[in-house]
Every structure is written in structure tokens, then in C-alpha cells.
Design a protein around this motif. Structure first.
Motif, mmCIF file in Angstrom:
data_model
loop_
_atom_site.group_PDB
_atom_site.id
_atom_site.type_symbol
_atom_site.label_atom_id
_atom_site.label_comp_id
_atom_site.label_asym_id
_atom_site.label_seq_id
_atom_site.Cartn_x
_atom_site.Cartn_y
_atom_site.Cartn_z
ATOM 1 N N UNK A 88 0.892 -1.007 -0.091
ATOM 2 C CA UNK A 88 -0.049 -0.180 -0.257
ATOM 3 C C UNK A 88 0.871 1.432 0.241
ATOM 4 N N UNK A 89 0.706 2.242 -0.835
ATOM 5 C CA UNK A 89 1.194 3.571 -1.074
ATOM 6 C C UNK A 89 0.666 4.616 -0.195
ATOM 7 N N UNK A 90 1.366 5.306 0.283
ATOM 8 C CA UNK A 90 0.582 6.983 0.626
ATOM 9 C C UNK A 90 -0.390 7.652 -0.451
ATOM 10 N N UNK A 91 -0.157 7.470 -2.087
ATOM 11 C CA UNK A 91 -0.780 7.999 -2.373
ATOM 12 C C UNK A 91 -2.612 7.170 -3.397
ATOM 13 N N UNK A 92 -2.670 5.863 -1.984
ATOM 14 C CA UNK A 92 -3.463 5.212 -2.220
ATOM 15 C C UNK A 92 -3.976 4.204 -2.970
ATOM 16 N N UNK A 93 -3.105 4.427 -3.738
ATOM 17 C CA UNK A 93 -2.903 2.613 -4.273
ATOM 18 C C UNK A 93 -2.599 1.516 -3.569
ATOM 19 N N UNK A 94 -3.124 0.692 -3.413
ATOM 20 C CA UNK A 94 -3.302 -0.541 -2.901
ATOM 21 C C UNK A 94 -2.067 -1.472 -3.237
ATOM 22 N N UNK A 95 -1.577 -2.668 -2.822
ATOM 23 C CA UNK A 95 -1.078 -3.513 -2.977
ATOM 24 C C UNK A 95 -1.550 -4.516 -3.761
ATOM 25 N N UNK A 96 -0.975 -5.104 -5.186
ATOM 26 C CA UNK A 96 -1.385 -5.781 -6.251
ATOM 27 C C UNK A 96 -2.214 -5.456 -7.089
ATOM 28 N N UNK A 97 -2.418 -3.380 -6.799
ATOM 29 C CA UNK A 97 -2.877 -3.454 -8.269
ATOM 30 C C UNK A 97 -2.017 -2.572 -9.356
ATOM 31 N N UNK A 98 -2.635 -2.903 -10.599
ATOM 32 C CA UNK A 98 -1.407 -2.335 -12.074
ATOM 33 C C UNK A 98 -1.971 -1.029 -11.872
ATOM 34 N N UNK A 99 -1.042 -0.392 -12.549
ATOM 35 C CA UNK A 99 -0.879 0.756 -13.512
ATOM 36 C C UNK A 99 -0.367 0.615 -14.284
ATOM 37 N N UNK A 100 -0.675 1.075 -15.394
ATOM 38 C CA UNK A 100 -0.605 1.733 -17.149
ATOM 39 C C UNK A 100 -0.411 2.531 -17.681
ATOM 40 N N UNK A 101 0.838 3.209 -17.423
ATOM 41 C CA UNK A 101 1.589 4.156 -18.085
ATOM 42 C C UNK A 101 1.777 4.983 -20.153
ATOM 43 N N UNK A 102 1.631 5.709 -19.885
ATOM 44 C CA UNK A 102 2.122 5.928 -22.081
ATOM 45 C C UNK A 102 3.286 7.694 -21.125
ATOM 46 N N UNK A 103 3.597 7.485 -22.155
ATOM 47 C CA UNK A 103 4.751 8.445 -21.922
ATOM 48 C C UNK A 103 5.409 8.083 -22.508
ATOM 49 N N UNK A 104 6.685 9.486 -22.645
ATOM 50 C CA UNK A 104 7.880 9.740 -22.975
ATOM 51 C C UNK A 104 9.586 10.050 -21.790
ATOM 52 N N UNK A 105 10.341 9.345 -22.354
ATOM 53 C CA UNK A 105 11.445 9.629 -21.505
ATOM 54 C C UNK A 105 12.582 10.565 -22.244
ATOM 55 N N UNK A 106 12.939 11.445 -22.142
ATOM 56 C CA UNK A 106 13.763 12.214 -22.768
ATOM 57 C C UNK A 106 15.281 12.197 -21.808
#
Length: 126
Positions: free
Chosen positions: A93-111
Motif C-alpha cells: 500500500x502506498x501513501x497516494x492510495x494505491x493498494x498492494x496488488x494494483x496494476x498501473x499502466x501509463x504511456x509517456x516519453x522519456x527524454x
């Protein structure tokens, strides 16, 4: 675009995916600057290899699985820009509200910029 620098980006991302912080650090300049922007706002910044390492070690403990996929790399001004898809599974569990086992999917760029044959800066934008 230098093939050597593109290969270095791929080595860095591969090490990231394997939680291999030592290999990640080998790709970085000692004065590396890292910035993460989320929705246009700066959410994290490190300066120098020791700050980067501390953040990388802390972040590794937050995920049981993570994977960045480089979709494309292009040259833009003095940087190489990688289009990246990210998938991760939170390990606790993270301070931002995400819980253990939750999946995060993000698209972006890295420079990425380079100095003396090493990655000198990484700016992530999602």
C-alpha cells in the motif's frame, strides 16, 4: 542519432525492468539529473548519482513487477526521446492510495541527454 546512445537507453530500460540497479547506474553520468513530470507538474527530481540510486532503490521496493517497453526513439534537439509504455504491479500500500496488488499502466516519453558516453539526464513525462 547515435546507435550507441540508443543501445544505452535499451540497456538502462532492460536493467530497470530486471530491478538491476547496479546495471542502471553503470549507464549514468555521475552528475545525472532525473526529473519526473506527471500531468505537466514536476513530481520528483534527483541530482547526482547518489540521489538517483537512493530513489531507484526506494522505487524498486514499491513494485513486485514492472516493465517499460520502448516503442520508438527519435532525436529532438539535443535529446533522444523514447516513447514508453509502462506497466507495474504495486507491492505494498502506498501513501497516494494505491493498494498492494494494483496494476498501473501509463504511456509517456522519456527524454535522454548524454555526456562523456553516459546518460546525463532523464526527463520522464506522463
Amino acid at each position: 542519432m547515435q546507435k550507441k546512445n540508443i543501445d544505452q537507453i535499451h540497456r538502462y530500460v532492460d536493467a530497470y525492468n530486471r530491478f538491476d540497479i547496479e546495471e542502471m547506474m553503470e549507464q549514468l553520468h555521475p552528475d545525472v539529473v532525473f526529473q519526473n513530470y506527471s500531468n505537466g507538474a514536476l513530481s520528483l527530481e534527483t541530482r547526482g548519482a547518489s540521489e538517483f540510486r537512493a530513489q531507484a532503490e526506494a522505487a524498486a521496493k514499491m513494485f513486485s513487477q514492472r516493465n517499460q517497453t520502448v516503442k520508438a526513439v527519435s532525436a529532438q534537439h539535443a535529446a533522444l526521446v523514447a516513447e514508453i509504455d509502462y506497466v507495474g504491479t504495486v507491492s505494498k500500500d502506498l501513501p497516494n492510495g494505491l493498494k498492494a496488488g494494483e496494476k498501473i499502466e501509463i504511456s509517456g516519453i522519456s527524454e535522454f541527454t548524454f555526456l562523456d558516453g553516459k546518460i546525463a539526464s532523464i526527463v520522464d513525462r506522463s
